[in-house]
Design a protein around this motif. Structure first.
Motif, PDB file in Angstrom:
ATOM      1  N   LEU A 402       0.833  -1.204   0.000  1.00 32.19           N
ATOM      2  CA  LEU A 402       0.000   0.000   0.000  1.00 32.19           C
ATOM      3  C   LEU A 402       0.868   1.253   0.000  1.00 32.19           C
ATOM      4  O   LEU A 402       0.558   2.238  -0.682  1.00 32.19           O
ATOM      5  CB  LEU A 402      -0.931   0.006   1.211  1.00 32.19           C
ATOM      6  CG  LEU A 402      -1.849   1.231   1.326  1.00 32.19           C
ATOM      7  CD1 LEU A 402      -2.768   1.340   0.120  1.00 32.19           C
ATOM      8  CD2 LEU A 402      -2.665   1.184   2.614  1.00 32.19           C
ATOM      9  N   GLY A 403       1.974   1.237   0.771  1.00 22.21           N
ATOM     10  CA  GLY A 403       2.875   2.378   0.778  1.00 22.21           C
ATOM     11  C   GLY A 403       3.466   2.637  -0.590  1.00 22.21           C
ATOM     12  O   GLY A 403       3.550   3.787  -1.046  1.00 22.21           O
ATOM     13  N   VAL A 404       3.878   1.577  -1.285  1.00 22.27           N
ATOM     14  CA  VAL A 404       4.409   1.721  -2.646  1.00 22.27           C
ATOM     15  C   VAL A 404       3.336   2.271  -3.574  1.00 22.27           C
ATOM     16  O   VAL A 404       3.611   3.126  -4.430  1.00 22.27           O
ATOM     17  CB  VAL A 404       4.932   0.363  -3.156  1.00 22.27           C
ATOM     18  CG1 VAL A 404       5.312   0.446  -4.630  1.00 22.27           C
ATOM     19  CG2 VAL A 404       6.129  -0.091  -2.323  1.00 22.27           C
ATOM     20  N   GLN A 405       2.099   1.826  -3.391  1.00 24.06           N
ATOM     21  CA  GLN A 405       1.005   2.308  -4.234  1.00 24.06           C
ATOM     22  C   GLN A 405       0.725   3.781  -3.967  1.00 24.06           C
ATOM     23  O   GLN A 405       0.480   4.560  -4.911  1.00 24.06           O
ATOM     24  CB  GLN A 405      -0.254   1.477  -3.967  1.00 24.06           C
ATOM     25  CG  GLN A 405      -1.467   1.899  -4.774  1.00 24.06           C
ATOM     26  CD  GLN A 405      -2.630   0.958  -4.573  1.00 24.06           C
ATOM     27  OE1 GLN A 405      -2.529  -0.227  -4.863  1.00 24.06           O
ATOM     28  NE2 GLN A 405      -3.749   1.462  -4.067  1.00 24.06           N
ATOM     29  N   HIS A 408       4.346   5.803  -4.885  1.00 21.84           N
ATOM     30  CA  HIS A 408       4.805   5.711  -6.273  1.00 21.84           C
ATOM     31  C   HIS A 408       3.669   5.487  -7.270  1.00 21.84           C
ATOM     32  O   HIS A 408       3.928   5.482  -8.483  1.00 21.84           O
ATOM     33  CB  HIS A 408       5.823   4.563  -6.405  1.00 21.84           C
ATOM     34  CG  HIS A 408       7.015   4.726  -5.513  1.00 21.84           C
ATOM     35  ND1 HIS A 408       8.016   5.637  -5.752  1.00 21.84           N
ATOM     36  CD2 HIS A 408       7.365   4.096  -4.359  1.00 21.84           C
ATOM     37  CE1 HIS A 408       8.938   5.567  -4.807  1.00 21.84           C
ATOM     38  NE2 HIS A 408       8.572   4.635  -3.942  1.00 21.84           N
ATOM     39  N   GLY A 409       2.457   5.293  -6.791  1.00 22.64           N
ATOM     40  CA  GLY A 409       1.336   5.085  -7.696  1.00 22.64           C
ATOM     41  C   GLY A 409       1.375   3.771  -8.429  1.00 22.64           C
ATOM     42  O   GLY A 409       0.802   3.646  -9.518  1.00 22.64           O
ATOM     43  N   LYS A 410       2.033   2.768  -7.851  1.00 26.05           N
ATOM     44  CA  LYS A 410       2.187   1.472  -8.507  1.00 26.05           C
ATOM     45  C   LYS A 410       1.358   0.429  -7.769  1.00 26.05           C
ATOM     46  O   LYS A 410       1.693   0.038  -6.651  1.00 26.05           O
ATOM     47  CB  LYS A 410       3.659   1.066  -8.528  1.00 26.05           C
ATOM     48  CG  LYS A 410       3.925  -0.249  -9.244  1.00 26.05           C
ATOM     49  CD  LYS A 410       5.403  -0.581  -9.229  1.00 26.05           C
ATOM     50  CE  LYS A 410       5.673  -1.917  -9.916  1.00 26.05           C
ATOM     51  NZ  LYS A 410       7.120  -2.280  -9.895  1.00 26.05           N
ATOM     52  N   ALA A 411       0.260  -0.003  -8.386  1.00 26.47           N
ATOM     53  CA  ALA A 411      -0.585  -1.024  -7.783  1.00 26.47           C
ATOM     54  C   ALA A 411       0.075  -2.393  -7.915  1.00 26.47           C
ATOM     55  O   ALA A 411       0.794  -2.659  -8.885  1.00 26.47           O
ATOM     56  CB  ALA A 411      -1.960  -1.045  -8.455  1.00 26.47           C
ATOM     57  N   PRO A 412      -0.134  -3.290  -6.953  1.00 28.31           N
ATOM     58  CA  PRO A 412       0.503  -4.610  -7.007  1.00 28.31           C
ATOM     59  C   PRO A 412      -0.081  -5.480  -8.112  1.00 28.31           C
ATOM     60  O   PRO A 412      -1.258  -5.342  -8.474  1.00 28.31           O
ATOM     61  CB  PRO A 412       0.212  -5.194  -5.623  1.00 28.31           C
ATOM     62  CG  PRO A 412      -1.034  -4.506  -5.172  1.00 28.31           C
ATOM     63  CD  PRO A 412      -0.953  -3.119  -5.739  1.00 28.31           C
ATOM     64  N   ASP A 413       0.730  -6.357  -8.643  1.00 27.71           N
ATOM     65  CA  ASP A 413       0.291  -7.327  -9.642  1.00 27.71           C
ATOM     66  C   ASP A 413      -0.572  -8.385  -8.959  1.00 27.71           C
ATOM     67  O   ASP A 413      -0.144  -8.997  -7.981  1.00 27.71           O
ATOM     68  CB  ASP A 413       1.516  -7.980 -10.282  1.00 27.71           C
ATOM     69  CG  ASP A 413       1.149  -9.020 -11.337  1.00 27.71           C
ATOM     70  OD1 ASP A 413      -0.047  -9.135 -11.664  1.00 27.71           O
ATOM     71  OD2 ASP A 413       2.057  -9.719 -11.816  1.00 27.71           O
ATOM     72  N   PRO A 414      -1.818  -8.596  -9.430  1.00 30.11           N
ATOM     73  CA  PRO A 414      -2.684  -9.596  -8.791  1.00 30.11           C
ATOM     74  C   PRO A 414      -2.053 -10.979  -8.710  1.00 30.11           C
ATOM     75  O   PRO A 414      -2.300 -11.719  -7.754  1.00 30.11           O
ATOM     76  CB  PRO A 414      -3.932  -9.604  -9.679  1.00 30.11           C
ATOM     77  CG  PRO A 414      -3.955  -8.251 -10.307  1.00 30.11           C
ATOM     78  CD  PRO A 414      -2.504  -7.885 -10.506  1.00 30.11           C
TER      79      PRO A 414
END
Length: 539
Positions: A402-405, A408-414
């Motif tokens: 969540l912090g990276v998202q 950096h606006g990068k959602a995790p790969d499902p």
């Protein structure tokens, strides 16, 4: 009139410069005499940074762990249904075969929160919330163990005991985690004597009102409150040999009244008294018998092995400890331990009590062996360590998915954020299919929530993991179909099933029978799942 400024002679200027004091390198202010402007309640001791580092590390483990697929998406689906309808369903809203079945949704508030979180923050939000609730539960138990033992080391030992005993329950993401956090808070209050404060008359009923709308485990909370009250009465009875004195004990009376007040606060739910009836009967529901996690605890289970080791450790600590086992502590251990033996899922409520007890008696035994008194000096608290802890919290948050998202606006790969058991490739195939046959779809109940969440909206599974609202006959037929019975084709015909999403290794016989019959064709297959469709569709 005019005046002129005359420059002093050059030799006088040099003499004046020589007389000026030379600047010193060590003229900085002494930091030790600076006044700490931080409010007293916000100051923390140096040892708090150790807790923050350990709990932050655990947060990275749990908040970055792939989400287990079983219960999670069913709860999110029910929460989204509540969001869309802006009302609570009185009957089962997602399964056509269970349509009309009465539904008292004991976890509606937690489901609504999960749906809002998923809508706003996606998978990363669910991951972080799950990790945060687990870490807060561990931190609460560790705090209670530290207060009980008077030792930071044994407080951390209590956290380790709780984590080891309850690790299996931490794997599943479900509203039960919210109930566990509230339960840990309650245990901390009961074992530390916090119920004697005036604020308890307001805060505990409010907590139970929220708890009753998040998970049915509030009933366990009421049970341990009553157990603690009885334990205090027994302690007074053993000391005074007077039943009257025991019943008039201030602690006993206070706990009895608080328990009654919390039981009334539970009624602040959409179903009133029906909530009690549903919670007390759910463990005896016929469909529950097929759920392995409700089986009695045995030594063949990892949870049973961990519990056995902890029981031996507790007996050793009590044997060496100069402290007496209080009646309320003994009763809590017996009641919650008996519940865990009856059903392994109940280890949730036993583990926190074991952790605090082992920490308390272990610290007393250690001091007795080392001939050291319990420390009484208060630790120095400063605002500096509060700032350090806040910085550490930000660092650990920034390292989560969540912090990276957020940063950096990068959602995790499902494919990385969801467990490998989630049939994502099969779901992608179903989404890409031009047409899908009508009717009910047979698939493992553990996959139903994920398929409904990420797959085509027109797919409706035969069952999901809300087994207590599924008719017993339908659930029995589903269990039989998993193994591929001899009358498999008749069962599929009965429910109008045109599509089967089977799991390799679990439904191999059913897949083989369907393929050999010639009535079904294979649309998709991989190492995890096989999708079969009936050649002559049932309309």
């Amino acid at each position: 009139m005019s005046a002129t400024l005359e420059h002093p002679p050059q030799n006088e200027t040099r003499q004046m410069q020589n007389e000026l004091p030379e600047p010193q390198a060590d003229t900085l202010p002494d930091a030790s005499v600076l006044e700490d402007k931080t409010p007293a309640w916000l100051r923390t001791p140096a040892v708090s940074a150790v807790y923050v580092v350990i709990l932050g590390t655990l947060l990275l483990v749990f908040a970055n762990r792939p989400l287990w697929h079983t219960d999670l998406w069913d709860h999110v689906n029910y929460g989204e249904r509540i969001l869309r309808a802006r009302s609570l369903p009185s009957t089962e809203p997602l399964l056509p075969l269970a349509s009309g079945m009465p539904m008292v949704n004991t976890a509606w508030l937690a489901q609504l929160g999960m749906a809002v979180l998923f809508e706003r923050l996606g998978i990363a939000g669910i991951q972080f919330a799950c990790g945060l609730v687990i870490v807060l539960s561990i931190g609460t138990v560790s705090w209670a163990a530290t207060r009980r033992s008077g030792s930071v080391v044994f407080g951390l030992l209590g956290a380790a005991v709780f984590l080891w005993m309850n690790m299996q329950q931490f794997l599943a993401v479900r509203p039960q985690l919210t109930g566990l956090l509230l339960y840990c808070i309650l245990i901390s209050v009961l074992l530390s004597g916090g119920f004697r404060r005036r604020a308890a008359w307001i805060l505990l009923p409010l907590m139970f009102a929220v708890w009753a709308n998040c998970h049915g485990s509030f009933a366990v909370g009421l049970l341990v409150m009553a157990t603690t009250g009885v334990g205090h009465a027994i302690s007074v009875l053993m000391r005074t040999r007077s039943i009257t004195a025991a019943l008039r004990s201030r602690r006993f009376v206070r706990l009895v009244l608080l328990t009654q007040l919390c039981a009334v606060a539970v009624l602040l739910n959409p179903w009133g008294l029906d909530l009690y009836d549903t919670v007390l009967k759910i463990g005896t529901h016929p469909n529950i018998r097929s759920m392995f996690e409700w089986d009695p605890m045995t030594l063949r289970m990892k949870q049973g092995q961990a519990a056995a080791v902890m029981v031996c450790l507790l007996f050793l600590a009590v044997k060496l400890s100069p402290r007496h086992v209080r009646a309320d502590e003994a009763l809590l251990l017996l009641v919650t331990g008996g519940m865990a033996l009856w059903s392994s899922r109940m280890v949730n409520w036993w583990a926190p009590v074991m952790a605090v007890s082992i920490a308390g008696h272990g610290a007393a035994a250690w001091r007795s062996l080392r001939h050291r008194p319990r420390p009484t000096e208060a630790r120095v608290r400063t605002g500096l360590w509060t700032v350090v802890n806040a910085g550490l919290c930000w660092v650990f948050f920034a390292l989560t998915t969540l912090g990276v998202q957020v940063v950096h606006g990068k959602a995790p790969d499902p494919h990385r954020a969801l467990s490998r058991q989630t049939p994502l490739n099969a779901i992608e195939f179903l989404n890409a299919a031009e047409t899908l046959p009508p009717g009910i779809t047979f698939m493992p109940a553990e996959w139903a929530g994920a398929v409904m969440q990420f797959g085509p909206h027109q797919l409706r599974p035969m069952v999901n993991l809300h087994v207590h609202v599924i008719p017993e006959e339908i659930w029995t037929d589903y269990i039989r179909l998993l193994a591929g019975p001899s009358d498999w084709n008749g069962l599929l015909d009965r429910y109008g099933i045109n599509l089967v999403v089977a799991e390799r290794g679990r439904n191999d016989r059913l897949m083989r029978l369907a393929t050999d019959s010639g009535d079904w064709e294979t649309l998709y297959q991989d190492a995890q799942a096989v999708v079969l469709q009936r050649k002559q569709l049932i309309q």
